[in-house]
Design a protein around this motif. Structure first.
Motif, PDB file in Angstrom:
ATOM      1  N   GLU A  43       0.829  -1.192   0.000  1.00 47.84           N
ATOM      2  CA  GLU A  43       0.000   0.000   0.000  1.00 47.84           C
ATOM      3  C   GLU A  43       0.861   1.239   0.000  1.00 47.84           C
ATOM      4  O   GLU A  43       1.990   1.229   0.463  1.00 47.84           O
ATOM      5  N   GLU A  45       0.704   5.666   0.749  1.00 48.15           N
ATOM      6  CA  GLU A  45       0.021   6.583   1.665  1.00 48.15           C
ATOM      7  C   GLU A  45      -1.359   6.943   1.138  1.00 48.15           C
ATOM      8  O   GLU A  45      -2.289   7.163   1.903  1.00 48.15           O
ATOM      9  N   ALA A  48      -3.660   3.702   1.930  1.00 50.30           N
ATOM     10  CA  ALA A  48      -3.650   3.087   3.259  1.00 50.30           C
ATOM     11  C   ALA A  48      -4.924   3.378   4.040  1.00 50.30           C
ATOM     12  O   ALA A  48      -5.426   2.515   4.763  1.00 50.30           O
TER      13      ALA A  48
END
Length: 145
Positions: A43, A45, A48
């Motif tokens: 993932e 940022e 996420a």
């Protein structure tokens, strides 16, 4: 494909983000920012904190942005094509003009060469005539003397 993803989101298999990413990889769709590897997806940022619907919206936004960029690229390619065609036409025109100039130059050189040849022939004939007249004049003068 979007309909398939929406059905899948509504199903019980969409309970976790890992299931969503695994399903997207199997379906040939890779979420934006998600990197595939042999061990699984990582993932970013941007992804996420998103749930399944958020990921789908992010993917759709990314696709819209990519479509806009592709549209701009299409315009650039089209403009480049028109410029290339115009350059090709100009090259053809210049080639024809150079060919005509070459032909005219050849004709002028031929005329000059012919003029030199004619002038030389005239000088030669005048010399032959002058020699003939001198010989004739000498013969006539011997007859009277």
């Amino acid at each position: 494909m979007v309909e398939r993803l929406l059905k899948w989101l509504d199903s019980s298999e969409a309970a976790s983000l890992d299931n969503l990413l695994a399903g997207a990889r199997q379906g040939g769709v890779q979420g934006p920012g998600a990197a595939s590897s042999a061990q699984g997806s990582k993932e970013t940022e941007a992804t996420a904190e998103l749930d399944s619907r958020g990921l789908l919206q992010l993917q759709q936004q990314t696709m819209v942005q990519q479509d806009e960029v592709l549209g701009q690229m299409e315009k650039t390619v089209r403009n480049t094509k028109h410029i290339a065609l115009a350059i090709g036409e100009e090259v053809d025109l210049q080639t024809r003009l150079l060919d005509e100039l070459d032909e005219e130059t050849d004709v002028k050189q031929l005329m000059k060469q012919t003029a030199h040849w004619r002038g030389g022939l005239c000088i030669f004939l005048l010399i032959v005539t002058l020699v003939f007249l001198m010989v004739l004049f000498l013969k006539i003068s011997h007859l009277f003397t």
